[in-house]
Design a protein around this motif. Sequence first.
Motif: not given
Length: 306
Positions: A11-16, A1-9, A20-27
Motif C-alpha cells: 500500500m505504501i510502495g505502490g502509492h509511491a 530519474m530511474k527509481i527502484l521501489i522495494v515493496g512496490g506492490t 513518482l511515475a506521475g512526476r515523470g520518473h521511470a519506476v
Amino acid sequence: MKILIVGGTGMIGGHAALHLAGRGHAVTLAARRKPAPGTAIDGLPVLIGDYAAGDFATADLSGFDALIFAAGNDIRHLPEGTPAEDHYHEANTVQIPRFFERARDGGIETAIYIGSFYPQAAPHVVDGDPYLMSRKAADERVRALDAPGFRVCSLNAPVMVGAYPGLAVPFFDAYFAYALGLLDPMPVFCPPGASNFMSVRSLAEAMEGAIARGAGGTAYLVGDDDMTYQDYFHLFFETVGSPLRPKVRDEEHPLLPDAAQPAGRGGVIRYEPTPAETALLGYRCGDVRSAVEALYDDYKRRHRMA
C-alpha cells in the motif's frame, strides 16, 4: 530519474510508484509477486524476488539512480516455529542493510529507507520488542552506509492510511464493514489511546522530497495528524454516513488488538514533525481524512456499491 521501489506492490510502495511515475520518473517495482490484475500499478515493470531471501544480486540493482525501500518483515511473515527475535534479526537487521550494500555496489546513488516512527517518537516501547528493535537496527545500519556517492536517509513514518486504487487492504475493508454494520454482533466501541497518522500520499511526497533534498545520514521523523483512536474510528463511521460514534471502552478491540499497540492499550504517542523538515521534504499535512474518503470510494467500487 530511474527509481527502484522495494515493496512496490504494498500500500505504501505502490502509492509511491504511482506518485513518482506521475512526476515523470521511470519506476520499477521490486516485490515477491506481480501486482494484482486490475490494480492501478498493474503494468509497471517488476523485479520478482524476496529481499529477505537474498534474491537480488548486485547486477539486478544496476541501472537505477535511486532506491526507495518500503518493505520489511513483520508478524505476517513470521514462519511457524521460528523464534520472532531470530527471524526479525535476520530479515530486517541483517538482510536490509545487505540489500543497501548491493544497491551501492550496483551504482545507485540515492537510497531512502522507510522506517518506523517508534524509535524516535516513543523510544521507550522499542526495548524488548523484537520487531521494533530490528527496524531500529536496520535504520541505523543503512544510514551508516551513507558516504560520498551513496546518499542514504530514512523517513520514519507513523500509522499509515491509504492505498492505491484497486488494492484491497484487509484491515481497512474491515473498518468500513464495521462502520456499515456488517460485522454484527460486534459492539460499536473503540479502545483508549492515541497515535499519529499519515496518508500514503503525504509519505509519497516526502519520498520525492527526500530523493531530491534529503541530507545523507539523517533520520526524518515524518507524520501528520495526532488523533485519538476514538476520532480515528469515528472517521470511518462518518465517511460511510453512519450517525454512530464509537464509545471508548477499556477492553481489547478485534480490529485494533493489544498486540498491534506497542505503547499498550491506552498508550498515547503524539508529536509534531519539525516544521523545517516538513518544508524540506515538501509533503502536505491534514490529509488523513482525504485518505479515508479515497479508501471508501475504492471499497465501494470493489464491492459494486451504488
